[in-house]
Scaffold this motif. Structure first.
Motif, mmCIF file in Angstrom:
data_model
loop_
_atom_site.group_PDB
_atom_site.id
_atom_site.type_symbol
_atom_site.label_atom_id
_atom_site.label_comp_id
_atom_site.label_asym_id
_atom_site.label_seq_id
_atom_site.Cartn_x
_atom_site.Cartn_y
_atom_site.Cartn_z
ATOM 1 N N MET A 1 94.802 -38.272 52.107
ATOM 2 C CA MET A 1 94.059 -37.200 52.743
ATOM 3 C C MET A 1 94.743 -36.853 54.069
ATOM 4 O O MET A 1 94.830 -37.691 54.954
ATOM 5 C CB MET A 1 92.613 -37.631 53.006
ATOM 6 C CG MET A 1 91.845 -36.639 53.849
ATOM 7 S SD MET A 1 90.126 -37.074 54.190
ATOM 8 C CE MET A 1 89.414 -36.820 52.604
ATOM 9 N N PRO A 2 95.228 -35.631 54.221
ATOM 10 C CA PRO A 2 95.857 -35.232 55.489
ATOM 11 C C PRO A 2 94.841 -35.216 56.634
ATOM 12 O O PRO A 2 93.691 -34.814 56.455
ATOM 13 C CB PRO A 2 96.366 -33.821 55.207
ATOM 14 C CG PRO A 2 96.406 -33.681 53.729
ATOM 15 C CD PRO A 2 95.339 -34.586 53.204
ATOM 16 N N HIS A 3 95.295 -35.663 57.794
ATOM 17 C CA HIS A 3 94.470 -35.647 59.000
ATOM 18 C C HIS A 3 94.968 -34.530 59.910
ATOM 19 O O HIS A 3 96.167 -34.461 60.208
ATOM 20 C CB HIS A 3 94.540 -36.992 59.722
ATOM 21 C CG HIS A 3 93.777 -38.051 59.019
ATOM 22 N ND1 HIS A 3 94.233 -38.682 57.897
ATOM 23 C CD2 HIS A 3 92.553 -38.562 59.274
ATOM 24 C CE1 HIS A 3 93.336 -39.549 57.486
ATOM 25 N NE2 HIS A 3 92.306 -39.496 58.299
ATOM 26 N N ALA A 24 78.983 -22.115 64.881
ATOM 27 C CA ALA A 24 78.825 -21.850 63.441
ATOM 28 C C ALA A 24 80.171 -21.571 62.786
ATOM 29 O O ALA A 24 80.428 -22.023 61.666
ATOM 30 C CB ALA A 24 77.864 -20.682 63.222
ATOM 31 N N SER A 25 81.041 -20.845 63.486
ATOM 32 C CA SER A 25 82.381 -20.581 62.951
ATOM 33 C C SER A 25 83.184 -21.874 62.825
ATOM 34 O O SER A 25 83.889 -22.086 61.839
ATOM 35 C CB SER A 25 83.137 -19.593 63.851
ATOM 36 O OG SER A 25 82.551 -18.323 63.793
ATOM 37 N N LEU A 26 83.085 -22.740 63.833
ATOM 38 C CA LEU A 26 83.764 -24.036 63.757
ATOM 39 C C LEU A 26 83.238 -24.859 62.585
ATOM 40 O O LEU A 26 84.013 -25.500 61.868
ATOM 41 C CB LEU A 26 83.595 -24.812 65.066
ATOM 42 C CG LEU A 26 84.448 -24.356 66.246
ATOM 43 C CD1 LEU A 26 83.981 -25.042 67.523
ATOM 44 C CD2 LEU A 26 85.915 -24.632 65.989
ATOM 45 N N ASP A 27 81.923 -24.831 62.387
ATOM 46 C CA ASP A 27 81.326 -25.571 61.271
ATOM 47 C C ASP A 27 81.789 -25.007 59.926
ATOM 48 O O ASP A 27 82.069 -25.768 58.990
ATOM 49 C CB ASP A 27 79.808 -25.562 61.366
ATOM 50 C CG ASP A 27 79.293 -26.403 62.530
ATOM 51 O OD1 ASP A 27 80.070 -27.237 63.055
ATOM 52 O OD2 ASP A 27 78.127 -26.209 62.922
ATOM 53 N N ALA A 28 81.888 -23.689 59.833
ATOM 54 C CA ALA A 28 82.398 -23.075 58.596
ATOM 55 C C ALA A 28 83.843 -23.486 58.367
ATOM 56 O O ALA A 28 84.249 -23.762 57.231
ATOM 57 C CB ALA A 28 82.280 -21.550 58.667
ATOM 58 N N GLY A 29 84.616 -23.557 59.451
ATOM 59 C CA GLY A 29 85.993 -24.023 59.346
ATOM 60 C C GLY A 29 86.061 -25.467 58.875
ATOM 61 O O GLY A 29 86.914 -25.830 58.068
ATOM 62 N N SER A 30 85.142 -26.295 59.353
ATOM 63 C CA SER A 30 85.098 -27.701 58.928
ATOM 64 C C SER A 30 84.795 -27.820 57.437
ATOM 65 O O SER A 30 85.348 -28.683 56.751
ATOM 66 C CB SER A 30 84.045 -28.471 59.730
ATOM 67 O OG SER A 30 84.442 -28.613 61.063
ATOM 68 N N MET A 38 90.954 -32.260 53.471
ATOM 69 C CA MET A 38 91.571 -32.655 54.743
ATOM 70 C C MET A 38 90.507 -33.190 55.689
ATOM 71 O O MET A 38 89.372 -32.726 55.680
ATOM 72 C CB MET A 38 92.251 -31.450 55.407
ATOM 73 C CG MET A 38 93.473 -30.948 54.689
ATOM 74 S SD MET A 38 94.273 -29.660 55.675
ATOM 75 C CE MET A 38 94.191 -28.299 54.519
ATOM 76 N N ALA A 39 90.897 -34.173 56.491
ATOM 77 C CA ALA A 39 90.020 -34.695 57.539
ATOM 78 C C ALA A 39 90.360 -33.964 58.834
ATOM 79 O O ALA A 39 91.529 -33.829 59.183
ATOM 80 C CB ALA A 39 90.239 -36.193 57.705
ATOM 81 N N ASP A 110 93.219 -23.243 56.273
ATOM 82 C CA ASP A 110 94.217 -22.551 55.456
ATOM 83 C C ASP A 110 95.578 -22.536 56.139
ATOM 84 O O ASP A 110 96.613 -22.720 55.489
ATOM 85 C CB ASP A 110 93.737 -21.132 55.131
ATOM 86 C CG ASP A 110 92.520 -21.160 54.239
ATOM 87 O OD1 ASP A 110 92.605 -21.703 53.129
ATOM 88 O OD2 ASP A 110 91.465 -20.651 54.664
ATOM 89 N N TRP A 111 95.582 -22.326 57.457
ATOM 90 C CA TRP A 111 96.852 -22.359 58.183
ATOM 91 C C TRP A 111 97.418 -23.786 58.233
ATOM 92 O O TRP A 111 98.629 -23.975 58.151
ATOM 93 C CB TRP A 111 96.680 -21.755 59.575
ATOM 94 C CG TRP A 111 96.566 -20.276 59.518
ATOM 95 C CD1 TRP A 111 95.455 -19.515 59.718
ATOM 96 C CD2 TRP A 111 97.611 -19.356 59.185
ATOM 97 N NE1 TRP A 111 95.740 -18.190 59.533
ATOM 98 C CE2 TRP A 111 97.061 -18.060 59.210
ATOM 99 C CE3 TRP A 111 98.958 -19.498 58.864
ATOM 100 C CZ2 TRP A 111 97.811 -16.917 58.940
ATOM 101 C CZ3 TRP A 111 99.706 -18.354 58.588
ATOM 102 C CH2 TRP A 111 99.135 -17.085 58.633
ATOM 103 N N ALA A 112 96.561 -24.781 58.355
ATOM 104 C CA ALA A 112 97.027 -26.169 58.314
ATOM 105 C C ALA A 112 97.654 -26.471 56.955
ATOM 106 O O ALA A 112 98.722 -27.086 56.872
ATOM 107 C CB ALA A 112 95.877 -27.130 58.595
ATOM 108 N N ARG A 113 97.007 -26.018 55.878
ATOM 109 C CA ARG A 113 97.553 -26.230 54.533
ATOM 110 C C ARG A 113 98.928 -25.591 54.409
ATOM 111 O O ARG A 113 99.874 -26.208 53.908
ATOM 112 C CB ARG A 113 96.599 -25.660 53.483
ATOM 113 C CG ARG A 113 97.109 -25.825 52.035
ATOM 114 C CD ARG A 113 96.208 -25.131 51.016
ATOM 115 N NE ARG A 113 95.831 -23.771 51.365
ATOM 116 C CZ ARG A 113 96.610 -22.691 51.196
ATOM 117 N NH1 ARG A 113 97.813 -22.818 50.689
ATOM 118 N NH2 ARG A 113 96.175 -21.497 51.528
ATOM 119 N N ARG A 114 99.070 -24.360 54.895
ATOM 120 C CA ARG A 114 100.367 -23.676 54.828
ATOM 121 C C ARG A 114 101.436 -24.441 55.599
ATOM 122 O O ARG A 114 102.564 -24.586 55.133
ATOM 123 C CB ARG A 114 100.245 -22.258 55.381
ATOM 124 C CG ARG A 114 99.526 -21.310 54.466
ATOM 125 C CD ARG A 114 99.492 -19.893 55.081
ATOM 126 N NE ARG A 114 98.681 -19.006 54.291
ATOM 127 C CZ ARG A 114 97.467 -18.599 54.610
ATOM 128 N NH1 ARG A 114 96.894 -19.023 55.718
ATOM 129 N NH2 ARG A 114 96.801 -17.781 53.826
#
Length: 126
Positions: A1-3, A24-30, A38-39, A110-114
């Motif tokens: 699992m990527p951190h 709320a936006s941060l929570d949606a991102g989480s 990802m963690a 999504d940017w982290a995944r990229r």
């Protein structure tokens, strides 16, 4: 699992933004980080008094596969000095981590995944 470490501003510290909406936006991102397997850890700074010492502590707490620098730190011209300091701290203290930049809290995963995909391809080629 990527951190992944997300560096940005604390919701209640950003002038002109509703803290609840930012949280709320941060929570949606989480939720998106979780969907992608990802963690996520957050390193949130006070907008009025951003402290690079806080960033350094976050970077020293554990090894990360990717560090996302939020748009609030990157976009406003008056934050250029902070942005440069944050990128250099990531480079110096997490040299193995991919670095990603988001357009908002909800697309950080999504940017982290990229960035992690780019890192994987580069390491296979190199």
């Amino acid at each position: 699992m990527p951190h992944v470490l997300l560096i940005g501003f604390a919701p209640g510290s950003i002038p002109g933004f509703e803290p609840g909406a930012v949280a709320a936006s941060l929570d949606a991102g989480s939720e998106r980080f979780a969907e992608l397997g990802m963690a996520e850890d957050r390193c949130l700074l006070d907008f009025a008094r951003p402290d690079t010492g806080t960033v350094l502590k976050c970077l020293q707490d554990k090894q990360y596969d990717c560090v996302v620098v939020g748009g609030g730190i990157r976009k406003p011209a008056e934050m250029l000095d902070l942005f440069q300091a944050v990128v250099n701290l990531v480079h110096w203290h997490q040299p193995q981590a991919a670095i990603a930049f988001n357009s908002g809290p909800t697309d950080s995963a999504d940017w982290a995944r990229r960035a992690l995909e780019q890192k994987a391809v580069t390491h296979k080629v190199g």
